[in-house]
Design a protein around this motif. Structure first.
Motif, short mmCIF file in Angstrom:
data_model
loop_
_atom_site.label_atom_id
_atom_site.label_comp_id
_atom_site.label_asym_id
_atom_site.label_seq_id
_atom_site.Cartn_x
_atom_site.Cartn_y
_atom_site.Cartn_z
N ARG A 238 41.57 -58.58 -17.81
CA ARG A 238 41.46 -59.62 -16.79
C ARG A 238 42.68 -59.63 -15.88
O ARG A 238 42.57 -59.87 -14.68
N ILE A 239 43.86 -59.39 -16.43
CA ILE A 239 45.07 -59.32 -15.61
C ILE A 239 44.95 -58.16 -14.62
O ILE A 239 45.27 -58.29 -13.43
N TRP A 240 44.47 -57.04 -15.11
CA TRP A 240 44.27 -55.86 -14.25
C TRP A 240 43.24 -56.15 -13.16
O TRP A 240 43.47 -55.87 -11.99
N GLU A 241 42.12 -56.76 -13.56
CA GLU A 241 41.07 -57.05 -12.58
C GLU A 241 41.55 -58.07 -11.54
O GLU A 241 41.22 -57.95 -10.36
N ALA A 242 42.32 -59.06 -11.97
CA ALA A 242 42.81 -60.08 -11.03
C ALA A 242 43.70 -59.43 -9.96
O ALA A 242 43.65 -59.81 -8.78
N TRP A 270 42.37 -47.96 -5.69
CA TRP A 270 43.80 -48.23 -5.77
C TRP A 270 44.58 -46.91 -5.92
O TRP A 270 45.59 -46.69 -5.25
N GLN A 271 44.09 -46.02 -6.78
CA GLN A 271 44.75 -44.73 -6.97
C GLN A 271 44.77 -43.93 -5.67
O GLN A 271 45.78 -43.31 -5.31
N GLU A 272 43.64 -43.95 -4.95
CA GLU A 272 43.57 -43.21 -3.70
C GLU A 272 44.49 -43.82 -2.64
O GLU A 272 45.05 -43.10 -1.81
N ARG A 273 44.67 -45.12 -2.70
CA ARG A 273 45.61 -45.78 -1.78
C ARG A 273 47.03 -45.27 -2.01
O ARG A 273 47.85 -45.23 -1.09
N LEU A 274 47.29 -44.88 -3.27
CA LEU A 274 48.62 -44.36 -3.61
C LEU A 274 48.72 -42.86 -3.38
O LEU A 274 49.78 -42.26 -3.61
N GLY A 275 47.63 -42.23 -2.95
CA GLY A 275 47.66 -40.80 -2.65
C GLY A 275 47.05 -39.90 -3.70
O GLY A 275 47.07 -38.68 -3.57
N TYR A 276 46.48 -40.49 -4.76
CA TYR A 276 45.87 -39.68 -5.81
C TYR A 276 44.44 -39.31 -5.44
O TYR A 276 43.74 -40.06 -4.76
N ARG A 277 44.00 -38.13 -5.91
CA ARG A 277 42.64 -37.67 -5.69
C ARG A 277 42.11 -37.05 -6.98
O ARG A 277 42.85 -36.87 -7.95
N GLY A 278 40.84 -36.70 -6.99
CA GLY A 278 40.25 -36.04 -8.14
C GLY A 278 40.74 -34.62 -8.31
O GLY A 278 41.47 -34.08 -7.46
N SER A 293 50.14 -45.36 -11.35
CA SER A 293 49.30 -46.33 -10.64
C SER A 293 49.32 -47.68 -11.33
O SER A 293 49.30 -48.73 -10.68
N ALA A 294 49.38 -47.69 -12.66
CA ALA A 294 49.44 -48.95 -13.40
C ALA A 294 50.76 -49.66 -13.16
O ALA A 294 50.81 -50.87 -12.91
N ARG A 295 51.86 -48.90 -13.23
CA ARG A 295 53.18 -49.50 -13.03
C ARG A 295 53.31 -50.10 -11.63
O ARG A 295 53.82 -51.22 -11.47
N ARG A 296 52.80 -49.40 -10.64
CA ARG A 296 52.94 -49.87 -9.26
C ARG A 296 52.07 -51.10 -8.99
O ARG A 296 52.46 -52.00 -8.26
N LEU A 297 50.90 -51.17 -9.61
CA LEU A 297 50.07 -52.38 -9.47
C LEU A 297 50.75 -53.55 -10.18
O LEU A 297 50.77 -54.68 -9.67
N GLY A 302 53.18 -58.76 -10.60
CA GLY A 302 53.90 -59.59 -11.56
C GLY A 302 53.57 -59.39 -13.02
O GLY A 302 53.70 -60.31 -13.82
N PHE A 303 53.14 -58.20 -13.41
CA PHE A 303 52.99 -57.92 -14.83
C PHE A 303 53.64 -56.58 -15.16
O PHE A 303 53.82 -55.73 -14.28
N THR A 304 54.04 -56.43 -16.39
CA THR A 304 54.66 -55.19 -16.83
C THR A 304 53.64 -54.35 -17.58
O THR A 304 52.68 -54.87 -18.17
N VAL A 305 53.84 -53.04 -17.52
CA VAL A 305 52.95 -52.11 -18.20
C VAL A 305 53.70 -51.45 -19.34
O VAL A 305 54.78 -50.90 -19.14
N VAL A 306 53.12 -51.55 -20.52
CA VAL A 306 53.73 -50.92 -21.70
C VAL A 306 52.78 -49.84 -22.19
O VAL A 306 51.61 -49.79 -21.81
#
Length: 307
Positions: A238-242, A270-278, A293-297, A302-306
């Motif tokens: 839910r944090i990710w989706e929000a 979101w990944q493509e916005r950061l420049g990632y592709r398949g 991509s997770a860390r930058r989101l 306002g959340f940390t990725v572990v």
């Protein structure tokens, strides 16, 4: 703790507070009571809709949508300050939230930082959706803020509650951001003054950032439970989706705790916005959260990725 008002008393309570109230259809009997209990009630919860236009907002809050049936609240507060009653009884507005927050509301204390999602809020809160895009830019007209104040004060007055029985969705369920554009602390001050009470000073918490497990996100994305069934039990979804909703990549109705196909698609964008592709030319990003991509989101929202 209180027994819910009858529907006529509920409407009269709002009108007694000087509000313009519109009764929509058979609102008094439109509810989700067949899905679970309604009451005892402990407070009032405020939301924003992420919609534009009074008619469309009232319609979706009354009917809901394919993954979340209506009513989505008891009343809709449009920008002109009118309160549209769309349902009464159990409504799909609060979802699962933090039991510590519920205990604070019952004890008439300031809410702690929410970090769990395991308690049924639809049972215990009156819910009001407020017409606003929720982007931090859409204005909150004075008439609408006054209506929120009056709605909450009227219900608190009827039940003998204080302003501390009024919370925002963002104070109840991790990952929620609504209402966005004003603070609940400032609204509670207004409610207290209307009730003739001395407002409780706003607490000065030092909340830690919520953390999201990358490995659990990846597992949820690869499992891809789709649009039906039981939501993922991991609150980090839910944090990710929000955050994806805030980015304009995921529709708010899909913020449902599933890492379904819509969330995978939004993550891919979101990944493509950061420049990632398949892996292959012209192929979109895979929509499986990666470390960068997770860390930058997380940094942006306002959340940390572990690990």
């Amino acid at each position: 703790m209180a027994i819910p008002m009858t529907a006529p008393t509920f409407a009269d309570t709002l009108r007694d507070e000087g509000l313009v109230v519109v009764e929509v259809g058979d609102w008094e009997h439109h509810n989700r009571n067949h899905m679970g209990p309604w009451g005892p009630v402990h407070g009032v919860m405020i939301h924003h809709t992420v919609t534009r236009g009074a008619a469309a907002t009232v319609d979706i809050c009354r009917k809901g949508h394919s993954t979340l049936p209506g009513p989505l609240c008891h009343g809709v507060i449009t920008k002109d300050g009118t309160v549209h009653l769309v349902g009464y009884g159990r409504a799909n507005h609060a979802g699962l939230g933090d039991d510590d927050v519920l205990r604070a509301v019952i004890a008439d204390k300031a809410p702690p930082v929410d970090n769990e999602a395991g308690t049924d809020g639809n049972r215990h809160f009156y819910g009001f959706e407020c017409e606003n895009l929720g982007d931090g830019q859409d204005p909150w007209p004075a008439a609408q803020l006054l209506a929120i104040e009056r709605v909450a004060a009227g219900i608190c007055r009827r039940h003998g509650w204080t302003e501390r029985s009024v919370i925002g969705h963002l104070e109840w369920q991790p990952g929620k951001v609504d209402p966005r554009g004003f603070t609940m602390a400032s609204m509670r001050e207004r409610i207290a003054k209307r009730l003739g009470l001395e407002p409780q000073p706003a607490p000065l918490p030092t909340p830690s950032k919520p953390s999201v497990s990358l490995s659990k996100l990846i597992a949820a994305a690869r499992t891809n439970p789709g649009m039906k069934g039981t939501p993922c039990t991991y609150a980090g979804v839910r944090i990710w989706e929000a955050a994806l909703v805030d980015e304009g990549l995921l529709a708010k109705p899909r913020l449902d705790g599933h890492f379904g196909s819509d969330t995978v698609t939004a993550t891919s964008k979101w990944q493509e916005r950061l420049g990632y592709r398949g892996r292959k030319p012209g192929q979109p990003a895979d929509g499986i959260p990666g470390p960068d991509s997770a860390r930058r989101l997380g940094t942006k929202h306002g959340f940390t990725v572990v690990a």
